[in-house]
Design an enzyme around this catalytic site. Structure first.
Site, PDB file in Angstrom:
ATOM      1  N   PRO A   2       0.784  -1.331   0.067  1.00  0.00           N
ATOM      2  CA  PRO A   2      -0.006  -0.020   0.073  1.00  0.00           C
ATOM      3  C   PRO A   2       1.056   1.435  -0.062  1.00  0.00           C
ATOM      4  O   PRO A   2       1.846   1.475   0.831  1.00  0.00           O
ATOM      5  CB  PRO A   2      -0.840   0.018   1.106  1.00  0.00           C
ATOM      6  CG  PRO A   2      -0.153  -1.408   1.866  1.00  0.00           C
ATOM      7  CD  PRO A   2       0.652  -1.942   1.361  1.00  0.00           C
ATOM      8  N   GLU A   3       0.624   2.112  -0.761  1.00  0.00           N
ATOM      9  CA  GLU A   3       1.327   3.516  -0.949  1.00  0.00           C
ATOM     10  C   GLU A   3       0.087   4.458  -0.355  1.00  0.00           C
ATOM     11  O   GLU A   3      -0.766   4.087  -0.093  1.00  0.00           O
ATOM     12  CB  GLU A   3       1.663   3.836  -2.380  1.00  0.00           C
ATOM     13  CG  GLU A   3       2.828   2.569  -2.746  1.00  0.00           C
ATOM     14  CD  GLU A   3       3.830   3.440  -3.688  1.00  0.00           C
ATOM     15  OE1 GLU A   3       4.318   4.607  -3.481  1.00  0.00           O
ATOM     16  OE2 GLU A   3       4.438   2.546  -4.544  1.00  0.00           O
TER      17      GLU A   3
END
Ligand SMILES: [Zn+2]
Length: 277
Positions: A2-3
């Site tokens: 996840p960014e």
């Protein structure tokens, strides 16, 4: 992994279900993830109201009167809103049990984190995991011009490649490995370029790319918000099409040149040799 956009979409997805709700219990099914977890909170936060949610970098923040819980999703973590009394599966490590729902943290690879910042320690920005973070690129009222000047000023003495400067997150947060490649492509900057060799004008293009690409990713992720309810286990992550990321050997959409793949500091970078100088 996840960014920043995924974390922000996660926050937007869970907020309406948990903000202003009473936390009845926290169930920790392990002692640690990446680091030991604050298991004393099961007692200390019982019957406390979750005042609000926030995000700083890739940390999700749950704010209570007594302090704040910081959640990092690591490599593989995700959060879901579920009905109560649903049996936990193997990788479901923490349940935040509210009156009407459960916020469940699932993290197969366990690189995530749950940390505690007591109100007595002052501003959340003082937390050791947050205090060295760069500026939020989508901060309200923060123009591309501000961002460009900041990056320019802070990199004038630094010959490190611009890609590695972005990834480090010390000047600006949110430009992880995927978005660094995409932003540098849009700004026509070769990822190997020393940061001190980039002028203000090119940093303006980079700042505009960072703001528009991250904002677009969050907007697109908004269409997945409904997935935060339910149990499909994939909530909050969204497939996107990229210009250069993960397209090694394929044709550039702009010039038809070949997308090249290199390693920088152990991480993959993708760029077009024609478009990015
Ligand atoms: Zn090209």
């Amino acid at each position: 992994m996840p960014e920043l956009p995924e974390v922000e979409v996660t926050r937007l997805g869970i907020a309406p279900h948990v903000e202003a709700q009473i936390l009845e219990n926290i169930i920790f099914r392990r002692a640690d993830l990446r680091w030991p977890m604050p298991r004393h909170l099961s007692l200390d936060l019982r019957r406390q109201v979750l005042l609000s949610t926030a995000r700083r970098g890739k940390y999700l923040i749950l704010q209570f009167e007594k302090g704040s819980i910081l959640i990092h999703l690591g490599m593989s973590g995700h959060l879901q809103i579920l009905g109560k009394n649903l049996a936990a599966q193997k990788h479901d490590h923490v349940d935040f049990v509210f009156t009407h729902c459960v916020l469940r943290l699932t993290d197969p690879r366990r690189f995530g984190a749950v940390l505690w910042h007591p109100a007595d320690d002052g501003e959340i920005e003082n937390h050791p995991m947050l205090r060295n973070l760069g500026v939020e690129p989508l901060r309200e009222g923060y123009s591309a011009e501000h961002l460009a000047k900041l990056i320019y000023e802070k990199t004038r003495q630094r010959s490190t490649s611009i890609k590695q400067i972005l990834l480090a997150g010390e000047i600006v947060v949110g430009v992880g490995n995927i978005y660094a490649s995409e932003c540098l492509f849009q700004a026509k900057i070769n990822p190997k370029t020393g940061a001190n060799r980039i002028g203000l004008e090119r940093y303006r293009a980079l700042a505009r790319a960072i703001q528009s690409i991250l904002a677009e990713a969050i907007k697109r992720g908004g269409s997945t918000l409904k997935d935060f309810l339910g149990a499909d286990g994939k909530a909050g992550y969204f497939q996107q099409s990229y210009f250069v990321y993960d397209r090694a050997g394929q044709a550039c959409y702009v010039c038809q040149g070949t997308i090249r793949h290199i390693k920088q500091g152990q991480r993959a970078s993708f760029y077009c040799v024609n478009c990015q100088k």
